[in-house]
Scaffold this motif. Structure first.
Motif, PDB file in Angstrom:
ATOM      1  N   THR A   1       0.376  -1.374   0.085  1.00 49.19           N
ATOM      2  CA  THR A   1       0.381   0.102   0.054  1.00 49.19           C
ATOM      3  C   THR A   1       0.694   1.312   0.326  1.00 49.19           C
ATOM      4  OG1 THR A   1      -1.802  -1.206   1.404  1.00 49.19           O
ATOM      5  CG2 THR A   1      -1.925   1.454   1.509  1.00 49.19           C
ATOM      6  N   SER A   2       0.229   2.412  -0.458  1.00 47.82           N
ATOM      7  CA  SER A   2       0.530   3.421  -0.401  1.00 47.82           C
ATOM      8  C   SER A   2       0.903   4.735   0.496  1.00 47.82           C
ATOM      9  CB  SER A   2       0.944   4.378  -1.955  1.00 47.82           C
ATOM     10  OG  SER A   2       1.425   3.317  -3.110  1.00 47.82           O
ATOM     11  N   HIS A   3       1.349   5.673   0.463  1.00 49.43           N
ATOM     12  CA  HIS A   3       0.931   5.841   1.796  1.00 49.43           C
ATOM     13  C   HIS A   3       1.115   7.454   1.174  1.00 49.43           C
ATOM     14  CE1 HIS A   3       0.609   8.833   5.096  1.00 49.43           C
ATOM     15  NE2 HIS A   3       0.368   8.215   5.766  1.00 49.43           N
ATOM     16  N   PRO A   4      -0.166   8.859   1.024  1.00 49.94           N
ATOM     17  CA  PRO A   4       0.540  10.110   0.485  1.00 49.94           C
ATOM     18  C   PRO A   4       1.074  10.866   0.796  1.00 49.94           C
ATOM     19  CG  PRO A   4      -1.820   9.536   0.686  1.00 49.94           C
ATOM     20  CD  PRO A   4      -0.962   8.241   1.831  1.00 49.94           C
ATOM     21  N   LYS A   5       1.735  11.059   2.500  1.00 50.78           N
ATOM     22  CA  LYS A   5       3.365  11.561   2.785  1.00 50.78           C
ATOM     23  C   LYS A   5       4.388  11.015   1.937  1.00 50.78           C
ATOM     24  CE  LYS A   5       4.208   9.468   6.860  1.00 50.78           C
ATOM     25  NZ  LYS A   5       5.079   8.451   6.362  1.00 50.78           N
ATOM     26  N   ASP A   6       4.846  10.015   1.796  1.00 51.14           N
ATOM     27  CA  ASP A   6       5.869   9.448   1.060  1.00 51.14           C
ATOM     28  C   ASP A   6       5.797   9.554  -0.285  1.00 51.14           C
ATOM     29  OD1 ASP A   6       6.603   9.011   3.493  1.00 51.14           O
ATOM     30  OD2 ASP A   6       5.461   7.067   3.727  1.00 51.14           O
ATOM     31  N   PHE A   7       4.638   9.941  -1.212  1.00 47.10           N
ATOM     32  CA  PHE A   7       5.000   9.926  -2.323  1.00 47.10           C
ATOM     33  C   PHE A   7       5.555  11.079  -3.238  1.00 47.10           C
ATOM     34  CE2 PHE A   7       2.070   6.665  -5.023  1.00 47.10           C
ATOM     35  CZ  PHE A   7       2.134   6.999  -6.008  1.00 47.10           C
ATOM     36  N   SER A   8       6.671  10.856  -3.434  1.00 50.92           N
ATOM     37  CA  SER A   8       7.698  11.451  -3.771  1.00 50.92           C
ATOM     38  C   SER A   8       7.395  12.055  -4.731  1.00 50.92           C
ATOM     39  CB  SER A   8       8.892  11.564  -3.425  1.00 50.92           C
ATOM     40  OG  SER A   8       9.626  10.392  -3.966  1.00 50.92           O
ATOM     41  N   ASP A   9       8.094  13.096  -5.667  1.00 48.56           N
ATOM     42  CA  ASP A   9       8.419  13.282  -7.384  1.00 48.56           C
ATOM     43  C   ASP A   9       8.934  12.023  -8.063  1.00 48.56           C
ATOM     44  OD1 ASP A   9       6.800  15.681  -6.588  1.00 48.56           O
ATOM     45  OD2 ASP A   9       7.678  17.557  -7.363  1.00 48.56           O
ATOM     46  N   ARG A  10      10.020  11.948  -7.021  1.00 43.76           N
ATOM     47  CA  ARG A  10      11.015  11.035  -7.439  1.00 43.76           C
ATOM     48  C   ARG A  10      10.151  10.081  -7.926  1.00 43.76           C
ATOM     49  NH1 ARG A  10      15.735   8.370  -8.263  1.00 43.76           N
ATOM     50  NH2 ARG A  10      15.166   7.156  -5.964  1.00 43.76           N
ATOM     51  N   LEU A  11       9.358   8.991  -7.200  1.00 43.90           N
ATOM     52  CA  LEU A  11       8.389   7.940  -6.942  1.00 43.90           C
ATOM     53  C   LEU A  11       7.232   7.872  -8.241  1.00 43.90           C
ATOM     54  CD1 LEU A  11       7.721   5.437  -5.935  1.00 43.90           C
ATOM     55  CD2 LEU A  11       6.443   6.407  -3.961  1.00 43.90           C
ATOM     56  N   ILE A  12       7.020   9.631  -8.123  1.00 44.03           N
ATOM     57  CA  ILE A  12       5.269   9.560  -9.170  1.00 44.03           C
ATOM     58  C   ILE A  12       6.418   9.875 -10.611  1.00 44.03           C
ATOM     59  CG2 ILE A  12       3.806  11.110 -10.540  1.00 44.03           C
ATOM     60  CD1 ILE A  12       3.517  12.593  -7.184  1.00 44.03           C
ATOM     61  N   GLU A  13       7.600  10.125 -10.581  1.00 42.97           N
ATOM     62  CA  GLU A  13       8.782   9.428 -11.959  1.00 42.97           C
ATOM     63  C   GLU A  13       9.183   8.265 -12.298  1.00 42.97           C
ATOM     64  OE1 GLU A  13      11.914  11.732 -12.780  1.00 42.97           O
ATOM     65  OE2 GLU A  13      12.087  11.404 -15.239  1.00 42.97           O
ATOM     66  N   ALA A  14       8.904   7.508 -11.352  1.00 49.33           N
ATOM     67  CA  ALA A  14       9.322   6.192 -11.698  1.00 49.33           C
ATOM     68  C   ALA A  14       8.064   5.347 -12.120  1.00 49.33           C
ATOM     69  CB  ALA A  14      10.125   5.678 -10.848  1.00 49.33           C
ATOM     70  N   VAL A  15       7.503   5.679 -11.066  1.00 53.03           N
ATOM     71  CA  VAL A  15       5.500   4.696 -12.000  1.00 53.03           C
ATOM     72  C   VAL A  15       5.010   5.853 -12.518  1.00 53.03           C
ATOM     73  CG1 VAL A  15       3.281   4.753 -10.681  1.00 53.03           C
ATOM     74  CG2 VAL A  15       4.986   4.706  -9.037  1.00 53.03           C
ATOM     75  N   MET A  16       5.356   6.492 -13.332  1.00 55.03           N
ATOM     76  CA  MET A  16       4.301   7.514 -14.483  1.00 55.03           C
ATOM     77  C   MET A  16       5.285   6.899 -15.832  1.00 55.03           C
ATOM     78  SD  MET A  16       1.619   7.417 -13.072  1.00 55.03           S
ATOM     79  CE  MET A  16       0.810   7.644 -14.968  1.00 55.03           C
ATOM     80  N   THR A  17       6.831   6.290 -15.466  1.00 48.41           N
ATOM     81  CA  THR A  17       7.482   6.460 -16.272  1.00 48.41           C
ATOM     82  C   THR A  17       8.173   4.854 -16.893  1.00 48.41           C
ATOM     83  OG1 THR A  17       9.885   6.864 -15.584  1.00 48.41           O
ATOM     84  CG2 THR A  17       8.555   8.676 -16.645  1.00 48.41           C
ATOM     85  N   LEU A  18       8.440   3.928 -16.036  1.00 48.98           N
ATOM     86  CA  LEU A  18       8.561   2.740 -16.089  1.00 48.98           C
ATOM     87  C   LEU A  18       7.707   1.433 -16.368  1.00 48.98           C
ATOM     88  CD1 LEU A  18      10.313   1.162 -13.040  1.00 48.98           C
ATOM     89  CD2 LEU A  18      11.265   2.396 -14.832  1.00 48.98           C
ATOM     90  N   PRO A  19       7.314   1.124 -17.832  1.00 46.24           N
ATOM     91  CA  PRO A  19       6.430   0.735 -18.413  1.00 46.24           C
ATOM     92  C   PRO A  19       5.421  -0.247 -18.109  1.00 46.24           C
ATOM     93  CG  PRO A  19       8.219   0.791 -20.603  1.00 46.24           C
ATOM     94  CD  PRO A  19       8.940   1.581 -18.616  1.00 46.24           C
ATOM     95  N   LYS A  20       6.437  -1.618 -16.998  1.00 47.08           N
ATOM     96  CA  LYS A  20       5.872  -2.672 -16.463  1.00 47.08           C
ATOM     97  C   LYS A  20       5.634  -2.106 -15.969  1.00 47.08           C
ATOM     98  CE  LYS A  20       9.572  -5.223 -17.408  1.00 47.08           C
ATOM     99  NZ  LYS A  20      10.508  -6.091 -17.312  1.00 47.08           N
ATOM    100  N   ILE A  21       5.112  -1.115 -15.313  1.00 49.52           N
ATOM    101  CA  ILE A  21       4.186  -0.448 -14.014  1.00 49.52           C
ATOM    102  C   ILE A  21       3.090  -0.293 -14.013  1.00 49.52           C
ATOM    103  CG2 ILE A  21       4.256   0.839 -12.022  1.00 49.52           C
ATOM    104  CD1 ILE A  21       7.014   0.928 -12.014  1.00 49.52           C
ATOM    105  N   CYS A  22       1.822  -1.192 -13.979  1.00 50.70           N
ATOM    106  CA  CYS A  22       0.626  -0.949 -14.121  1.00 50.70           C
ATOM    107  C   CYS A  22       0.182   0.364 -13.674  1.00 50.70           C
ATOM    108  CB  CYS A  22      -0.307  -1.764 -12.930  1.00 50.70           C
ATOM    109  SG  CYS A  22       0.152  -3.736 -13.901  1.00 50.70           S
TER     110      CYS A  22
END
Ligand code: SF4
Length: 435
Positions: free
Chosen positions: A232-253
Motif C-alpha cells: 500500500t502507498s502512503h500519500p505523505k511518502d509519494f515523492s516526485d521521484r517516485l511519481i516519475e518512476a511509477v509513470m515512466t517505467l512501462p511495466k508498472i501498472c
C-alpha cells in the motif's frame, strides 16, 4: 496417512501472503491440504485486527471448533499478536497463537501441539520470516505473485492498530527481493505485487541507501516479469521521484491504491496522516499530468471522533474530484492501544451509517460511470484462472475481465475488446494473440 491442514484467511494481502508462507512450510513438512475444516487435523485461522467485528468473529469461530473433536487449532495474524495468551485463556482448546513476525515457527508450534504443549509466539523482535529465501512459499496463483518488500509500520495513524500488531518497519534488502523476483520469473510468473504496509517508505534502516523508486527501477530490469504492482502507498511518502518512476517505467501498472482516509484537513490532522486534502489532490494531479489513465482506489473512514457534516462533505468532495474506480469505506470504530481509543467516540452510530451509505452511493455512481467507459475499448488482460467456463483475469488497472476462451490463454497477456461492463466486472472478446 498424512495429517491434513485447513487455513482460513481474513484481512489484507499481507495476510493472504502470510498464509501462502505457512502453507509452504506445512506442505514441506509432508502435510496435505484439506478440502474442509471437517476433514482437517490442523485448523488455522489467519486473522485481522484492523476492525472490531472480525476480532469477535475469530472468537466465535474458535468456539465452533471446540465441538469439532480432536483437532489441533492455531491462531495466526494480527488478532494472535494483539490478544496473545488471552486467546488460550478464553479458549483452552486452542493449541497455539502465532503473531505475524513469528509465522516461521509454525512447524515448532505444530510439533509442540502434538506433544500436548501450548505455544504463544508473539515476540515482536523476532526475525522477519520474509528475509529468509529458503522459506518455502505455496503461492495460490501460478501467474501472479506477491513479494513482501517490507513489514510493519512506523506511522502511528491515531486510529490504527497495525504498528502495534505488525511491529516497526523493517525493509528487506534489495538483493533478496531481486533474487526472489528472478526465481519467480524463471518459474513463469508474469506479474508481481510488491507488498508492504507502506511501500513508499521502503529502504528505511537498510545499510545501502535505497528507496522505493530505486527498487522499482531494479525490479523493472528483471526479464520475464511483465507487470508490476505495489500496495500500500502512503500519500505523505509519494515523492516526485517516485511519481516519475511509477509513470515512466512501462511495466508498472496504471493502478494505485492511495488511501486518503478523509477529505477534511482537520480530521486528517487528528488522524496523524501528515498530508492535507490539497497535497493529496496535487499528487493525483501530478500522476495524471503524465497523460495516461490511472485507476485510483482508496480507503476511507467516516464518523471519526468530532467529524462534523462539513468534514464529511469534504470527503464527498474528495471522492468526486479524484473519481476513484473503487473505495473501501468503513465507519470508525475505536481500536485498543491506539491514540484515538481514549477519545470520545462522539458521532452516533446511526449517523456514521448514514454517512457511510451516502458515501457509497456517490461512489457507486462514479464506479458505474468509469466501468461503462471501458465498453468498446481494447485492453490488455492477464488471464490467471478459470471459473465456471469463463477465463478470468485483470486489466493493468486491476479490473476483473471475463471471456469465453480456451485454457491455453491462461498465464498470457491478451488483448480483449470489452463488450459489457458491470460495476465490478467486465466481459469481452479476445481480439488478437499474445502481446
Ligand atoms: S500508515 Fe497508518 S493506517 Fe497505514 S498501517 Fe501505518 S498506521 Fe496503519
Amino acid at each position: 496417512m498424512a495429517d491434513k491442514f485447513f487455513i482460513r484467511t481474513f484481512g489484507c494481502q499481507m495476510n493472504e501472503h502470510d498464509s501462502e508462507k505457512v502453507k509452504g512450510v506445512l506442505l514441506d513438512m509432508g502435510l496435505e491440504e484439506a478440502e474442509s475444516e471437517k476433514e482437517a487435523d490442523l485448523i488455522l485461522l489467519n486473522t485481522c485486527a484492523v476492525r472490531e467485528k472480525p476480532v469477535h468473529k475469530v472468537y466465535s469461530e474458535l468456539g465452533r471448533f471446540k465441538r469439532m473433536g480432536d483437532k489441533v487449532i492455531g491462531v495466526l495474524g494480527c488478532v494472535a499478536q494483539k490478544e496473545g495468551k488471552r486467546i488460550i485463556e478464553r479458549m483452552p482448546h486452542v493449541d497455539f497463537v502465532i503473531g505475524p513476525r513469528n509465522i516461521y515457527r509454525i512447524k515448532e508450534a505444530f510439533e509442540r501441539a502434538r506433544e500436548g504443549k501450548k505455544s504463544v509466539f508473539t515476540d515482536q523482535s523476532s526475525r522477519c520470516a520474509v528475509t529468509d529465501l529458503s522459506f518455502p512459499i505455496a503461492r495460490e496463483n501460478p501467474y501472479r505473485a506477491y513479494i513482501t518488500i517490507m513489514e510493519g509500520c512506523d506511522n502511528f495513524c491515531s486510529y490504527c492498530i497495525v504498528p502495534f500488531v505488525r511491529g516497526r518497519e523493517v525493509s528487506r534488502p534489495p538483493e533478496d527481493i531481486l533474487e526472489e523476483v528472478k526465481i519467480l520469473s524463471d518459474a513463469g510468473y508474469k506479474e508481481i505485487t510488491l507488498l508492504g504496509q507502506n511501500v513508499n517508505s521502503y529502504g528505511k534502516g537498510l545499510d545501502k541507501k535505497v528507496d522505493f523508486a530505486d527498487l522499482l527501477h531494479m525490479v523493472h530490469e528483471v526479464e520475464g516479469i511483465e507487470w508490476i504492482r505495489f500496495i500500500t502507498s502512503h500519500p505523505k511518502d509519494f515523492s516526485d521521484r517516485l511519481i516519475e518512476a511509477v509513470m515512466t517505467l512501462p511495466k508498472i501498472c496504471e493502478y494505485i491504491h492511495l488511501p486518503a482516509q478523509s477529505g477534511s484537513n482537520r480530521i486528517l490532522e487528528l488522524m496523524n496522516r501528515k498530508y492535507t486534502k490539497e497535497r493529496y489532490l496535487e499528487i493525483v494531479e501530478k500522476i495524471r499530468s503524465y497523460g495516461k489513465y490511472v485507476a485510483f482506489t482508496s480507503d476511507l473512514i467516516v464518523g471519526f471522533p468530532t467529524e462534523t457534516e462539513e468534514d464529511f462533505q469534504e470527503t464527498l468532495d474528495l471522492i468526486k474530484k479524484v473519481e476513484y474506480e473503487g473505495i473501501f469505506a468503513f465507519v470508525y470504530n475505536p481500536r485498543e492501544f491506539t491514540r484515538a481509543y481514549n477519545w470520545e467516540d462522539d458521532v452516533p452510530m446511526e449517523e456514521k451509517k448514514r454517512r457511510l451509505s451516502e458515501l457509497l452511493k456517490v461512489q457507486d455512481e462514479i464506479t458505474q460511470k468509469l466501468s461503462k467507459s471501458y465498453e468498446g475499448k481494447v485492453v490488455d488482460v492477464l488471464f490467471d484462472r478459470e471459473e465456471s467456463g469463463w477465463l478470468v483475469g485483470r486489466t493493468r488497472t486491476f479490473k476483473i475481465v471475463k471471456t469465453r476462451a480456451d485454457k491455453s490463454r491462461l498465464g498470457h497477456i491478451v488483448k480483449v475488446k470489452i463488450t459489457e461492463a458491470k460495476m465490478y466486472e467486465l466481459k469481452g472478446e479476445i481480439v488478437e494473440g499474445d502481446v
